[in-house]
Design a protein around this motif. Structure first.
Motif, PDB file in Angstrom:
ATOM      1  N   PHE A  45       0.892  -1.147   0.002  1.00  0.00           N
ATOM      2  CA  PHE A  45       0.118  -0.030  -0.067  1.00  0.00           C
ATOM      3  C   PHE A  45       0.747   1.414   0.023  1.00  0.00           C
ATOM      4  CE2 PHE A  45      -3.399  -2.493   2.300  1.00  0.00           C
ATOM      5  CZ  PHE A  45      -3.908  -2.965   1.047  1.00  0.00           C
ATOM      6  N   GLN A  46       1.898   1.091   0.828  1.00  0.00           N
ATOM      7  CA  GLN A  46       2.846   2.221   0.810  1.00  0.00           C
ATOM      8  C   GLN A  46       3.725   2.606  -0.458  1.00  0.00           C
ATOM      9  OE1 GLN A  46       2.384   4.280   3.471  1.00  0.00           O
ATOM     10  NE2 GLN A  46       3.896   5.914   2.787  1.00  0.00           N
ATOM     11  N   ALA A  47       4.082   1.504  -0.942  1.00  0.00           N
ATOM     12  CA  ALA A  47       4.749   1.659  -2.372  1.00  0.00           C
ATOM     13  C   ALA A  47       3.890   1.945  -3.549  1.00  0.00           C
ATOM     14  CB  ALA A  47       5.026   0.043  -2.939  1.00  0.00           C
ATOM     15  N   PHE A  48       2.274   1.584  -3.497  1.00  0.00           N
ATOM     16  CA  PHE A  48       1.630   2.406  -4.242  1.00  0.00           C
ATOM     17  C   PHE A  48       1.642   3.894  -4.345  1.00  0.00           C
ATOM     18  CE2 PHE A  48      -1.931  -1.157  -4.251  1.00  0.00           C
ATOM     19  CZ  PHE A  48      -1.264  -1.803  -5.286  1.00  0.00           C
ATOM     20  N   LEU A  49       1.771   4.592  -3.162  1.00  0.00           N
ATOM     21  CA  LEU A  49       1.909   6.106  -2.913  1.00  0.00           C
ATOM     22  C   LEU A  49       3.256   6.544  -3.585  1.00  0.00           C
ATOM     23  CD1 LEU A  49       0.371   6.257   0.726  1.00  0.00           C
ATOM     24  CD2 LEU A  49      -0.747   6.497  -1.299  1.00  0.00           C
ATOM     25  N   LEU A  50       4.353   5.953  -3.363  1.00  0.00           N
ATOM     26  CA  LEU A  50       5.548   6.321  -3.635  1.00  0.00           C
ATOM     27  C   LEU A  50       6.039   6.075  -5.112  1.00  0.00           C
ATOM     28  CD1 LEU A  50       7.592   5.212  -0.292  1.00  0.00           C
ATOM     29  CD2 LEU A  50       6.858   7.514  -1.061  1.00  0.00           C
ATOM     30  N   ILE A  51       5.622   5.042  -5.594  1.00  0.00           N
ATOM     31  CA  ILE A  51       6.130   4.727  -7.022  1.00  0.00           C
ATOM     32  C   ILE A  51       4.952   4.376  -7.924  1.00  0.00           C
ATOM     33  CG2 ILE A  51       8.399   3.983  -6.276  1.00  0.00           C
ATOM     34  CD1 ILE A  51       7.351   1.075  -6.615  1.00  0.00           C
ATOM     35  N   GLY A  52       3.748   4.582  -7.431  1.00  0.00           N
ATOM     36  CA  GLY A  52       2.455   4.072  -8.409  1.00  0.00           C
ATOM     37  C   GLY A  52       2.255   2.719  -8.282  1.00  0.00           C
ATOM     38  N   PRO A  53       0.927   2.466  -8.752  1.00  0.00           N
ATOM     39  CA  PRO A  53       0.228   1.076  -8.766  1.00  0.00           C
ATOM     40  C   PRO A  53       1.217   0.299  -9.906  1.00  0.00           C
ATOM     41  CG  PRO A  53      -1.203   2.616  -9.856  1.00  0.00           C
ATOM     42  CD  PRO A  53      -0.112   3.364  -9.163  1.00  0.00           C
ATOM     43  N   ARG A  54       1.509   0.644 -10.837  1.00  0.00           N
ATOM     44  CA  ARG A  54       2.084  -0.018 -12.068  1.00  0.00           C
ATOM     45  C   ARG A  54       3.448  -0.703 -11.688  1.00  0.00           C
ATOM     46  NH1 ARG A  54       5.810   0.822 -16.252  1.00  0.00           N
ATOM     47  NH2 ARG A  54       5.936   2.965 -15.442  1.00  0.00           N
ATOM     48  N   ARG A  55       4.415   0.218 -11.106  1.00  0.00           N
ATOM     49  CA  ARG A  55       5.614  -0.252 -10.799  1.00  0.00           C
ATOM     50  C   ARG A  55       5.461  -1.081  -9.617  1.00  0.00           C
ATOM     51  NH1 ARG A  55       6.480   5.063 -12.082  1.00  0.00           N
ATOM     52  NH2 ARG A  55       8.068   5.328 -13.908  1.00  0.00           N
ATOM     53  N   SER A  56       4.559  -0.727  -8.738  1.00  0.00           N
ATOM     54  CA  SER A  56       4.298  -1.582  -7.697  1.00  0.00           C
ATOM     55  C   SER A  56       3.728  -3.104  -7.964  1.00  0.00           C
ATOM     56  CB  SER A  56       3.292  -0.964  -6.518  1.00  0.00           C
ATOM     57  OG  SER A  56       3.781   0.322  -6.036  1.00  0.00           O
ATOM     58  N   MET A  57       3.034  -3.086  -8.805  1.00  0.00           N
ATOM     59  CA  MET A  57       2.480  -4.514  -9.079  1.00  0.00           C
ATOM     60  C   MET A  57       3.499  -5.322 -10.024  1.00  0.00           C
ATOM     61  SD  MET A  57      -0.189  -4.688  -7.700  1.00  0.00           S
ATOM     62  CE  MET A  57      -0.776  -6.366  -8.623  1.00  0.00           C
ATOM     63  N   MET A  58       4.438  -4.529 -10.793  1.00  0.00           N
ATOM     64  CA  MET A  58       5.495  -5.281 -11.388  1.00  0.00           C
ATOM     65  C   MET A  58       6.479  -5.851 -10.409  1.00  0.00           C
ATOM     66  SD  MET A  58       6.003  -5.398 -14.663  1.00  0.00           S
ATOM     67  CE  MET A  58       7.598  -5.736 -14.528  1.00  0.00           C
ATOM     68  N   LEU A  59       6.636  -5.501  -9.089  1.00  0.00           N
ATOM     69  CA  LEU A  59       7.521  -5.734  -8.157  1.00  0.00           C
ATOM     70  C   LEU A  59       6.764  -6.939  -7.686  1.00  0.00           C
ATOM     71  CD1 LEU A  59       9.023  -2.525  -6.555  1.00  0.00           C
ATOM     72  CD2 LEU A  59      10.233  -4.365  -7.963  1.00  0.00           C
ATOM     73  N   MET A  60       5.331  -7.016  -7.449  1.00  0.00           N
ATOM     74  CA  MET A  60       4.548  -7.944  -6.907  1.00  0.00           C
ATOM     75  C   MET A  60       4.521  -9.267  -7.686  1.00  0.00           C
ATOM     76  SD  MET A  60       3.907  -7.155  -4.171  1.00  0.00           S
ATOM     77  CE  MET A  60       2.717  -8.398  -3.514  1.00  0.00           C
ATOM     78  N   THR A  61       4.980  -9.286  -9.090  1.00  0.00           N
ATOM     79  CA  THR A  61       5.012 -10.605  -9.740  1.00  0.00           C
ATOM     80  C   THR A  61       6.239 -11.418  -9.369  1.00  0.00           C
ATOM     81  OG1 THR A  61       6.427  -9.472 -11.482  1.00  0.00           O
ATOM     82  CG2 THR A  61       4.055  -9.211 -11.827  1.00  0.00           C
ATOM     83  N   LEU A  62       6.963 -10.775  -8.575  1.00  0.00           N
ATOM     84  CA  LEU A  62       8.202 -11.481  -7.826  1.00  0.00           C
ATOM     85  C   LEU A  62       7.949 -12.574  -6.976  1.00  0.00           C
ATOM     86  CD1 LEU A  62      10.958  -8.816  -7.509  1.00  0.00           C
ATOM     87  CD2 LEU A  62      10.899 -10.855  -9.357  1.00  0.00           C
ATOM     88  N   VAL A  63       6.192 -12.586  -6.433  1.00  0.00           N
ATOM     89  CA  VAL A  63       5.826 -13.302  -5.436  1.00  0.00           C
ATOM     90  C   VAL A  63       6.059 -14.841  -5.937  1.00  0.00           C
ATOM     91  CG1 VAL A  63       3.941 -13.977  -4.029  1.00  0.00           C
ATOM     92  CG2 VAL A  63       4.611 -11.551  -4.238  1.00  0.00           C
ATOM     93  N   PRO A  64       5.643 -15.004  -6.845  1.00  0.00           N
ATOM     94  CA  PRO A  64       5.627 -16.637  -7.193  1.00  0.00           C
ATOM     95  C   PRO A  64       7.240 -16.825  -7.199  1.00  0.00           C
ATOM     96  CG  PRO A  64       4.170 -15.848  -8.566  1.00  0.00           C
ATOM     97  CD  PRO A  64       4.904 -14.525  -7.956  1.00  0.00           C
TER      98      PRO A  64
END
Length: 297
Positions: free
Chosen positions: A84-103
């Motif tokens: 949620f905090q990353a959304f505020l700092l770098i935006g949802p697109r970049r944050s969701m890109m980083l979340m693709t690393l979860v698997p």
């Protein structure tokens, strides 16, 4: 069974993200986070009472409480809070890109902590699926997403995004440690969610912000979206996610759970009037090919 539960989790989280988007616009993301966990505990406890005769699995062994407490704090507090905090700092697109690393992180962590080894074809399927999701997510660029952010904010945002991905991945792995011996997924979900909600509320009370959550429930529209979102996501979705990691390798389960951005494409088109591009179609096909390989292996 685990793969089906993981795919169903993605559907739940896709719908849940829309519901909490509407709620967050009215009352703020931090309030949404506290209320969603609280409502989920209510739903889960009542379900546990109906199915197991008790509101809480107080008879569970201490080591289960320990692993599930760690899982809840890493996944639901550190993971979600960092995202949620990353959304505020770098935006949802970049944050969701980083979340693709979860698997990817989940697969490595499951190998280190659980000794789970994926077959070469399973690893290829994971990479294909993650690649398809990343291809779609990387295209999404909000018009109001600033490209002139402070360098320190960008660095912190990336670190928080990585922290969010790591927290969610480790949350799944440690949840599986608490599920050993065919322990009921519902009982584990109640324990995990109750501990996370308790920690969140203690923090809110300490900061003097607890009353904001109750004020949010006075907003009729926010209340509608919060109750619906809590039912679909932290209640049904998290319950299904633990069924998935209990009965399937963590890397496989987390990969199928990562399909939410793909599932969201038609919803975004119908609800938010977003354009479906050729790139999103190609990325969807790639991700679905990877998911299909997982199911037929």
């Amino acid at each position: 069974m685990g793969e089906i539960a993981a795919l169903a989790t993605s559907f739940c989280w896709s719908l849940n993200s829309i519901q909490f988007t509407f709620a967050g616009r009215r009352v703020g993301s931090r309030v949404v986070n506290r209320v969603r966990l609280t409502l989920a505990v209510v739903f889960l406890s009542l379900s546990h009472l109906l199915l197991h005769g008790k509101l809480l699995p107080i008879q569970a062994e201490l080591y289960r409480w320990g692993w599930l407490a760690l899982s809840g704090m890493l996944g639901l507090i550190v993971g979600d809070g960092s995202l949620f905090q990353a959304f505020l700092l770098i935006g949802p697109r970049r944050s969701m890109m980083l979340m693709t690393l979860v698997p990817v992180i989940s697969t490595l962590a499951a190998w280190i902590f659980l000794g789970e080894m994926l077959l070469p074809l399973e690893i290829i399927a994971v990479l294909i699926t993650v690649g398809g999701v990343a291809w779609v997510v990387s295209e999404r660029q909000a018009e109001n997403e600033s490209i002139d952010r402070d360098p320190k904010d960008r660095v912190l945002g990336v670190l928080l995004g990585l922290g969010g991905a790591t927290g969610q991945a480790l949350g799944l792995v440690f949840a599986k440690r608490g599920l050993v011996g065919d322990f009921p997924a519902l009982s584990a979900t109640v324990m995990r969610m109750t501990i996370a909600a308790t920690v969140i509320w203690l923090g809110a009370v300490f900061r003097g912000r607890a009353a904001l959550a109750w004020e949010a429930l006075e907003d009729r529209q926010a209340r509608f979206w919060l109750i619906g979102g809590a039912f679909v996501g932290p209640f049904i979705g998290v319950w299904l996610s633990l069924i998935a990691v209990r009965t399937a390798p963590v890397g496989i389960a987390s990969t199928l759970m990562s399909l939410s951005p793909i599932i969201l494409i038609p919803f975004d088109h119908w609800i938010f009037d977003e354009r479906i591009t050729a790139r999103s179609i190609v990325g969807t096909v790639i991700a679905l090919v990877g998911a299909a390989i997982i199911f037929v292996i």
